[in-house]
Design an enzyme around this catalytic site. Structure first.
Site, PDB file in Angstrom:
ATOM      1  N   ASP A 183       0.858  -1.185   0.000  1.00 50.51           N
ATOM      2  CA  ASP A 183       0.000   0.000   0.000  1.00 50.51           C
ATOM      3  C   ASP A 183       0.897   1.237   0.000  1.00 50.51           C
ATOM      4  O   ASP A 183       1.644   1.463   0.955  1.00 50.51           O
ATOM      5  CB  ASP A 183      -0.907  -0.025   1.233  1.00 50.51           C
ATOM      6  CG  ASP A 183      -2.024   1.001   1.159  1.00 50.51           C
ATOM      7  OD1 ASP A 183      -2.155   1.670   0.119  1.00 50.51           O
ATOM      8  OD2 ASP A 183      -2.767   1.149   2.148  1.00 50.51           O
ATOM      9  N   ASP A 219      -2.595   2.381  -6.297  1.00 54.18           N
ATOM     10  CA  ASP A 219      -1.607   2.473  -5.222  1.00 54.18           C
ATOM     11  C   ASP A 219      -1.572   1.278  -4.276  1.00 54.18           C
ATOM     12  O   ASP A 219      -0.883   1.331  -3.249  1.00 54.18           O
ATOM     13  CB  ASP A 219      -1.834   3.749  -4.408  1.00 54.18           C
ATOM     14  CG  ASP A 219      -3.202   3.804  -3.755  1.00 54.18           C
ATOM     15  OD1 ASP A 219      -4.096   3.042  -4.171  1.00 54.18           O
ATOM     16  OD2 ASP A 219      -3.379   4.614  -2.828  1.00 54.18           O
ATOM     17  N   GLU A 220      -2.268   0.209  -4.591  1.00 51.09           N
ATOM     18  CA  GLU A 220      -2.163  -0.967  -3.726  1.00 51.09           C
ATOM     19  C   GLU A 220      -2.405  -2.242  -4.521  1.00 51.09           C
ATOM     20  O   GLU A 220      -3.097  -2.255  -5.533  1.00 51.09           O
ATOM     21  CB  GLU A 220      -3.117  -0.879  -2.524  1.00 51.09           C
ATOM     22  CG  GLU A 220      -4.575  -0.824  -2.875  1.00 51.09           C
ATOM     23  CD  GLU A 220      -5.468  -0.857  -1.634  1.00 51.09           C
ATOM     24  OE1 GLU A 220      -5.189  -1.620  -0.690  1.00 51.09           O
ATOM     25  OE2 GLU A 220      -6.466  -0.109  -1.630  1.00 51.09           O
TER      26      GLU A 220
END
Length: 352
Positions: A10, A104-105
């Protein structure tokens, strides 16, 4: 307990961190990524801004009252996508079992990895170091036997840290885990749990499956498993898809009208993807996920392609109007997608 080795990566305040990297003179100041406007909502907030209570999905009007000194920068989704591609290139050096959740993860299954590293914690450490070296951005990681536990673990040492949850420590860890830390347990579900005397995952585990089904419907099956650290979902590798979509998981459950505030920036992000892929679309789908993980979708199909971003947004808003405004529902995810894709200029635009 599974013998798999799952990593949840993350990125730390991703959109805001990218903007700070591009504009280093803003470092140390509360930075908000958002379009300014009466009905705009925050896309991301830097850690400095979060100290004032600002967070994604908050209205810009509220944010300005809480932190008048915040600096607002518009989102640059093309740039975020470029950086995300760099990050995924790092992932692919270790495994091809990569399940993106957003820009983003992602989940990574490193049980068997390309470098034959025996310890998942070492893989995570190398990945985080490579991401920082190549992008200047920090990432946090959770390492555990399944996706549910890895996602919880990635939040444990944020920002710029990692946390390992080995199988033999899972039950003790869950015993004192606050219910609000369980992914998917929003305000509505949490309030109901607390009314039943639950505060931790350990309390939840003391309820029988039938009791949970009685109180939470089908979501009770999921809660029963999560309280025991059970999650058999595999890491699903990214595959080519026949549609293009974008979505956002809200940091808190929101009523329908507030969730709809995200449609303008979702439409703009999606239109950029459509343009970059040089395709045109004839259908639009709205996706909503409720606090108890029910999925609601609505779709519009046209006889011609969508001419521009405005038409895309209008279609999404029409679909939103078709969702019954049930007051008991709170939403934790909103997304829009397009389908019936054709190469650009292949079909005549009949909207004109």
């Amino acid at each position: 307990m599974s013998s798999r080795k799952i990593i949840h990566i993350d990125m730390d305040a991703f959109y805001a961190s990218v903007e700070l990297r591009e504009q280093p003179h803003l470092k140390g100041r509360p930075v908000v990524v958002a379009w300014e406007g009466a009905r705009s909502v925050i896309c991301a907030a830097s850690y400095e801004a979060r100290q004032f209570g600002l967070h994604s999905a908050m209205s810009v009007a509220t944010a300005k009252r809480l932190c008048p000194q915040a600096v607002y920068v518009p989102p640059h989704f093309d740039l975020y996508r470029q950086v995300s591609a760099q990050i995924h290139a790092v992932f692919r050096r270790y495994t091809d079992l990569i399940e993106p959740l957003s820009l983003d993860e992602a989940y990574l299954d490193v049980t068997r990895n390309f470098k034959n590293i025996p310890y998942a914690s070492e893989v995570a450490k190398e990945i985080r170091a490579a991401i920082f070296a190549e992008t200047g951005l920090t990432a946090s990681a959770g390492i555990a036997p399944n996706k549910f536990l890895a996602k919880i673990a990635s939040d444990w040492r944020k920002p710029n840290g990692q946390f390992v949850l080995p199988p033999h420590k899972v039950m003790a860890f869950l015993e004192t885990l606050p219910l609000g830390k369980i992914p998917g347990v929003g305000k509505v579900t949490l309030k109901k749990m607390q009314s039943l005397g639950m505060q931790t995952a350990g309390d939840l585990r003391r309820f029988e499956r039938g009791e949970l089904l009685n109180h939470f419907g089908r979501y009770g099956y999921r809660l029963y498993d999560l309280a025991r650290g059970t999650d058999e979902r595999p890491v699903k590798a990214e595959r080519e898809c026949l549609q293009i979509s974008t979505e956002i998981t809200l940091p808190e459950d929101l009523p329908l009208e507030q969730a709809a505030g995200h449609l303008p920036h979702l439409a703009e992000d999606l239109w950029r993807q459509i343009t970059r892929k040089n395709v045109e679309a004839q259908s639009v789908t709205l996706k909503l996920k409720t606090y108890d993980f029910r999925i609601i979708t609505r779709t519009l199909t046209y006889s011609s392609v969508l001419p521009d971003c405005t038409a895309l947004l209008q279609a999404a808003q029409m679909l939103m109007a078709r969702v019954p405004p049930q007051t008991e529902d709170a939403f934790r995810l909103i997304g829009i997608g397009v389908g019936h894709l054709v190469p650009k200029n292949q079909q005549q635009d009949l909207w004109a």
